[in-house]
Design a protein around this motif. Structure first.
Motif, PDB file in Angstrom:
ATOM      1  N   ARG A 427     -43.028 -35.348-111.000  1.00  0.00           N
ATOM      2  CA  ARG A 427     -42.152 -35.645-112.129  1.00  0.00           C
ATOM      3  C   ARG A 427     -41.170 -34.499-112.378  1.00  0.00           C
ATOM      4  O   ARG A 427     -39.981 -34.700-112.562  1.00  0.00           O
ATOM      5  CB  ARG A 427     -42.989 -35.912-113.382  1.00  0.00           C
ATOM      6  CG  ARG A 427     -42.152 -36.312-114.596  1.00  0.00           C
ATOM      7  CD  ARG A 427     -43.019 -36.496-115.836  1.00  0.00           C
ATOM      8  NE  ARG A 427     -43.890 -37.642-115.715  1.00  0.00           N
ATOM      9  CZ  ARG A 427     -45.217 -37.567-115.642  1.00  0.00           C
ATOM     10  NH1 ARG A 427     -45.813 -36.388-115.666  1.00  0.00           N
ATOM     11  NH2 ARG A 427     -45.951 -38.645-115.531  1.00  0.00           N
ATOM     12  N   GLN A 428     -41.687 -33.258-112.371  1.00  0.00           N
ATOM     13  CA  GLN A 428     -40.811 -32.114-112.591  1.00  0.00           C
ATOM     14  C   GLN A 428     -39.836 -31.939-111.433  1.00  0.00           C
ATOM     15  O   GLN A 428     -38.666 -31.594-111.641  1.00  0.00           O
ATOM     16  CB  GLN A 428     -41.637 -30.840-112.775  1.00  0.00           C
ATOM     17  CG  GLN A 428     -40.817 -29.582-113.023  1.00  0.00           C
ATOM     18  CD  GLN A 428     -39.993 -29.655-114.284  1.00  0.00           C
ATOM     19  OE1 GLN A 428     -40.530 -29.884-115.352  1.00  0.00           O
ATOM     20  NE2 GLN A 428     -38.673 -29.478-114.161  1.00  0.00           N
ATOM     21  N   LEU A 431     -36.921 -34.165-111.815  1.00  0.00           N
ATOM     22  CA  LEU A 431     -35.986 -33.620-112.799  1.00  0.00           C
ATOM     23  C   LEU A 431     -35.139 -32.507-112.202  1.00  0.00           C
ATOM     24  O   LEU A 431     -33.929 -32.400-112.481  1.00  0.00           O
ATOM     25  CB  LEU A 431     -36.760 -33.099-114.014  1.00  0.00           C
ATOM     26  CG  LEU A 431     -37.522 -34.139-114.846  1.00  0.00           C
ATOM     27  CD1 LEU A 431     -38.338 -33.442-115.926  1.00  0.00           C
ATOM     28  CD2 LEU A 431     -36.562 -35.142-115.470  1.00  0.00           C
ATOM     29  N   GLU A 434     -32.435 -34.111-110.025  1.00  0.00           N
ATOM     30  CA  GLU A 434     -31.363 -34.695-110.835  1.00  0.00           C
ATOM     31  C   GLU A 434     -30.463 -33.602-111.404  1.00  0.00           C
ATOM     32  O   GLU A 434     -29.240 -33.772-111.496  1.00  0.00           O
ATOM     33  CB  GLU A 434     -31.958 -35.538-111.973  1.00  0.00           C
ATOM     34  CG  GLU A 434     -32.751 -36.760-111.509  1.00  0.00           C
ATOM     35  CD  GLU A 434     -31.894 -37.800-110.817  1.00  0.00           C
ATOM     36  OE1 GLU A 434     -30.651 -37.679-110.828  1.00  0.00           O
ATOM     37  OE2 GLU A 434     -32.453 -38.746-110.231  1.00  0.00           O
TER      38      GLU A 434
END
Length: 835
Positions: A427-428, A431, A434
């Motif tokens: 998940r990190q 991020l 992105e």
């Protein structure tokens, strides 16, 4: 006490190192000089014909001087944020002076009397004394001017004189309020202006007392004009008025303190970062206990140093690290004993002495902290026991807020990091990708690295050795990439690396080769030198994708191609991507399985760890695909993406309620828990569908628990809250699943109608030998119980985890230690064997 180096935060102005006029006292001195010049200017109007002799008015001036001095003894103080407004009986001699003596003599009596009272009775000196005397001079001058304009040369005891006296005293006091606010703002509280603008001057107690004392003075002037002995009555009435206003002030301050405490706790509610919470705590403590400065001293037990955060002046903050002092007036508070030091006994880091208080402050389990204040404001003589009790109450609220922030930060860190290597998780990492793509260049290389034959290490040497190997490789890759990009562990033996700014294939291949060389060096683990090989897949942005999911998917495709061809490194090629066809086929099979009801539901029991009693079971989806079982973490995302999740959820919900109906018919009063997808909240018919299934199966609403994820709730808080309230109205239990791995805050969760939290298994696994996980889990249990929430822990796999959770008050546990997920008919058999 040892000197503690304290460094200003960026952007904070430190009072030292500037001209004296820029310091707080210097700014007040400049204001005082301006006021004094203004008073002299007004007096020049009266002095055009020279200063009148005191021969005729000497006695009156002397009496007025004594009266003004005596008024400094009878004060009613109203705190206003960092300063205070004082109410006295000075309007009485002021009005009498307006009637009885020339303006020049009145100003002289006001300044001389004020100086005697301030110095002898209130012990004032320095810039504060200078400001007050300048203020008195301005008040007397402005009042004389207003009185002369309104009352005229005659009729001073007539109606025009009455009106003139009221206008003069009210104008002088409004001017006093504004100028005192200006002095407070210039000294250390710019917010004083906002407080003044929000106030209603019509209800100001100072102006109310002005009206009363002015009336008393006028009545006395009229009576004394007829009989001088009536002056005694003035003293009686004045003291009665003073006593009444003092009592009123005490009640008003009590109400104001309660309201300020409420606003203090309210400001700490909800999500705030640690720096903001610290600022709110220090600012609130300074204002409520009336202190010049407030300081938070924090020490982690493993560390021999302390962090000191101090607020002073105009809400300026400075922070610094220093060794733990061996001596210090506040140190008993570290051991849990509150400290109250009278005026002149608390030594500050700069060697000066003031009064001070210090109280212990609890932040989690691994940290001690002290909250201290020093330098009582001039409107209170010194700190006393009442101030100490207030500081303790504030410390309790502050401790809860800082613990919540600490816990949320810890939960968020763990939710975004791998527990074995402490590297960012998927998940990190998404991020991070992105963020890199949002840069103007928008170029980056994503590397997916998989260790070859890692399973052999686990099988031959055990999982502890395997975890040690993963940790060592993670540290190596992190050190290799340091400052140039991001590293993450995606799960198992897969690592990911992001290097922004790379767009050329040749540069990406060179970087991937270097990564392989770093990983394939011998790794010392448990006394062994282990060697591993790795396969690396590479995807480039924007050539191979313009979003994180696409880049990771294509790097994964390239990595498997490199593993299959044993080439070591592979850059993505479209011909390697066969997964899209497989995925489309899997979606078609899933759609058919959902419509035919071919998916199955297994049930994992939830047990009370204190009694061993089975309380319920969680429904878990299973897909027995013809080519082999498909795990839920693979088919559930597919169902969400292709619009099958609502039908799948309703199938599971109906199966779970039918199974619960069967357990209850067999004499087992169990509850059942069902997971809701975040997409379920977009379905307006969800509540009606749940009600229909409850009625159809005859299962009580209280026997159904619906589990939701934190991120699912926070993606659309308004819609989610409305749906949750509607479901709660049916009587079902609502639970936050995978607690701690999302992006919510405890303050927001407390506003939702939930009754249960489920601690994610990533916190439970290995908690008996990981102090960080123990701290997070223990604190989560305590906070949940404080909010009257039930706590369920999942992923309990051995007796040590089970016993730890039992001993720390966890309400329910589930995991392989108690029972693996079972089909409904086998669960009945298991229950019979348990009984």
């Amino acid at each position: 006490m040892e000197s503690i180096p304290v460094h200003p935060l960026p952007g904070d102005a430190h009072p030292t190192g500037h001209g004296w006029w820029r310091r707080p006292d210097g700014r007040v001195i400049v204001l005082s000089a301006v006021l004094a010049l203004a008073a002299v200017g007004v007096q020049c109007i009266w002095l055009r014909d020279g200063f009148p002799a005191l021969t005729r008015d000497g006695l009156a001036v002397g009496l007025l001087t004594a009266a003004f001095a005596l008024c400094e003894r009878f004060l009613v103080v109203f705190p206003v944020r960092r300063g205070s407004h004082s109410i006295s009986l000075s309007e009485i001699p002021l009005v009498l002076g307006l009637i009885a003596v020339p303006p020049e003599h009145l100003a002289l009596a006001r300044v001389l009397g004020g100086a005697l009272g301030l110095v002898l009775l209130r012990r004032q000196s320095g810039s504060k004394l200078g400001f007050n005397l300048s203020l008195y001079a301005v008040e007397a001058s402005v009042a004389s001017l207003a009185f002369a304009v309104v009352a005229g040369p005659a009729g001073q005891l007539g109606p025009r004189g009455w009106l003139g006296a009221f206008i003069a005293t009210l104008l002088a006091n409004v001017l006093s309020i504004v100028l005192v606010t200006a002095a407070i703002a210039l000294h250390d509280d710019a917010g004083a202006w906002r407080a003044l603008l929000r106030s209603d001057l019509r209800r100001d107690p100072q102006l109310l007392m002005v009206a009363v004392t002015t009336s008393l003075a006028l009545v006395t002037g009229l009576v004394v004009h007829a009989d001088t002995r009536a002056g005694v009555l003035l003293g009686v009435l004045a003291l009665a008025a003073y006593a009444a206003f003092r009592r009123y002030a005490q009640q008003t301050q009590g109400h104001a303190q309660v309201e300020a405490l409420y606003h203090f706790t309210k400001a700490l509610d909800g999500f705030l970062d640690q720096a903001e919470v610290t600022r709110i705590v220090l600012a609130g403590v300074r204002d409520l206990v009336r202190a010049e400065s407030a300081e938070l001293i924090v020490c982690v037990r493993e560390d021999a140093s302390v962090l000191r955060v101090q607020m002073y002046g105009q809400d300026q903050v400075r922070t610094g690290h220093a060794p733990l002092p061996r001596v210090g007036w506040w140190l008993p508070a570290q051991a849990g004993t509150p400290v109250l030091r009278p005026a002149g006994t608390a030594q500050l880091p700069d060697g000066s002495f003031v009064d001070g208080m210090a109280v212990p402050l609890a932040i989690g389990h691994a940290t001690w902290a002290v909250l201290l204040v020093s330098g009582s404001l001039p409107d209170i003589p010194t700190f006393d026991g009442q101030h100490l009790r207030l500081l303790q109450a504030l410390a309790n609220h502050a401790g809860v807020a800082l613990t919540n922030v600490h816990l949320v930060d810890r939960l968020r860190h763990i939710g975004l990091h791998d527990p074995v290597t402490d590297l960012p998780n998927r998940r990190q990492f998404q991020l991070d990708i992105e963020a890199a793509l949002a840069e103007p260049a928008g170029t980056a290389a994503v590397f997916l690295l998989d260790l070859d034959r890692f399973q052999e290490v686990n099988d031959a040497l055990g999982h502890d050795t395997g975890d040690g190997l993963l940790g060592e490789i993670g540290d190596r890759v992190r050190a290799h990439v340091a400052g140039r990009g991001s590293v993450a562990r995606l799960g198992g033996d897969e690592f990911a690396v992001l290097l922004p700014g790379i767009s050329l294939r040749e540069a990406a291949v060179d970087a991937a080769d270097l990564l392989r060389q770093v990983v394939e060096q011998p790794v010392p683990v448990s006394g062994l030198a282990l060697t591993t090989q790795a396969s690396v897949g590479v995807a480039l942005a924007p050539a191979h994708g313009k979003d994180a999911n696409r880049l990771l998917q294509r790097a994964d495709v390239a990595m498997y191609a490199a593993k299959r061809d044993r080439s070591g490194v592979r850059v993505y090629r479209p011909e390697d991507d066969q997964n899209s066809h497989r995925r489309l086929a899997l979606i078609a099979d899933l759609r058919d399985a959902v419509h035919r009801g071919a998916l199955r539901v297994a049930y994992q029991p939830q047990v009370d760890p204190g009694t061993g009693r089975v309380l319920g079971a969680e429904a878990l989806s299973r897909w027995p695909h013809p080519s082999g079982p498909v795990p839920p973490d693979r088919f559930i995302p597919l169902a969400e993406r292709c619009g099958l999740i609502r039908a799948l959820t309703l199938n599971v919900l109906e199966s779970a309620l039918l199974a619960c109906q069967g357990w209850r018919a067999s004499g087992y009063e169990l509850a059942v828990a069902v997971n809701l997808s975040p997409h379920s909240f977009d379905d307006a018919a969800l509540t009606d569908q749940v009600a229909t299934l409850l009625a159809k199966t005859g299962v009580p609403a209280g026997a159904l628990t619906l589990e939701i994820t934190e991120n699912g709730v926070m993606d659309n808080p308004a819609q989610s809250a409305a749906t949750l309230h509607a479901l709660r109205a049916l009587g079902v239990t609502l639970s936050i699943d995978d607690f701690g791995t999302g992006h919510s805050s405890l303050g927001r969760l407390a506003d939702l109608p939930i009754q249960e939290i489920k601690i994610d298994k990533s916190f439970v696994r290995g908690l008996t030998h990981d102090r960080g996980r123990r701290a997070v889990t223990g604190t989560a249990i305590q906070l949940a119980h404080t909010l009257d929430l039930t706590v369920v822990a999942e992923g309990v796999e051995d007796i040590s985890e089970y016993e730890y959770l039992r001993d720390h008050g966890c309400d329910r546990v589930q995991g392989y230690y108690t029972c693996r997920p079972l089909p409904p008919e086998q669960l009945i058999i298991w229950l019979r064997n348990m009984s």
